[in-house]
Design a protein around this motif. Sequence first.
Motif, PDB file in Angstrom:
ATOM      1  N   LYS A 165      30.416 -23.463   7.939  1.00 36.07           N
ATOM      2  CA  LYS A 165      30.883 -23.760   9.298  1.00 36.07           C
ATOM      3  C   LYS A 165      32.352 -23.373   9.375  1.00 36.07           C
ATOM      4  N   GLU A 225      35.448 -26.942  12.856  1.00 32.30           N
ATOM      5  CA  GLU A 225      34.319 -27.880  12.899  1.00 32.30           C
ATOM      6  C   GLU A 225      34.331 -28.798  11.687  1.00 32.30           C
ATOM      7  N   LYS A 228      37.012 -31.366  12.096  1.00 34.51           N
ATOM      8  CA  LYS A 228      36.664 -32.318  13.158  1.00 34.51           C
ATOM      9  C   LYS A 228      35.820 -33.460  12.589  1.00 34.51           C
TER      10      LYS A 228
END
Length: 146
Positions: free
Chosen positions: A11, A15, A18
Amino acid sequence: MKIKGFININKPRGEVVKYFADPNYLGKYQDGFVKKELINGEQGRVGAISKMYYKHGKQDMELIETITNNQLPDVFEANFHHKHMDNTMVCRFIVLDDYRTKYEYEFEYTRINWVMPKLMAILFPDMYRKPVEKWMRQFKEFVEKQ
């Protein structure tokens, strides 16, 4: 005792960071995680102090987390205090390409003041290493499913 390693996550770094930075996701990849309560400071900021609760079988565990450095998306550092031990954590997030991130981690146990855990750390260091590696794999699996 120091535990170092890395895991590549499929990813983008934004992301990955996060999900790492949001305590609402901790229970998705850390076995036994119950909750995290902010005690002092501003959530996620340097100097923030939080109490973290875990349950392992019938045993409850509480940790005090103090954020010592937060330069996300690059690096995050914190100290953790338990009545029997202290450790530091350093996490780095490195862009491999637009779709992959290298998550490097380093945990160092700086104080172990109870005889049994100290013996276990000397005789069976994998007892400390394996849970960390398991949480990293679980984090990778969680993030990649999102």
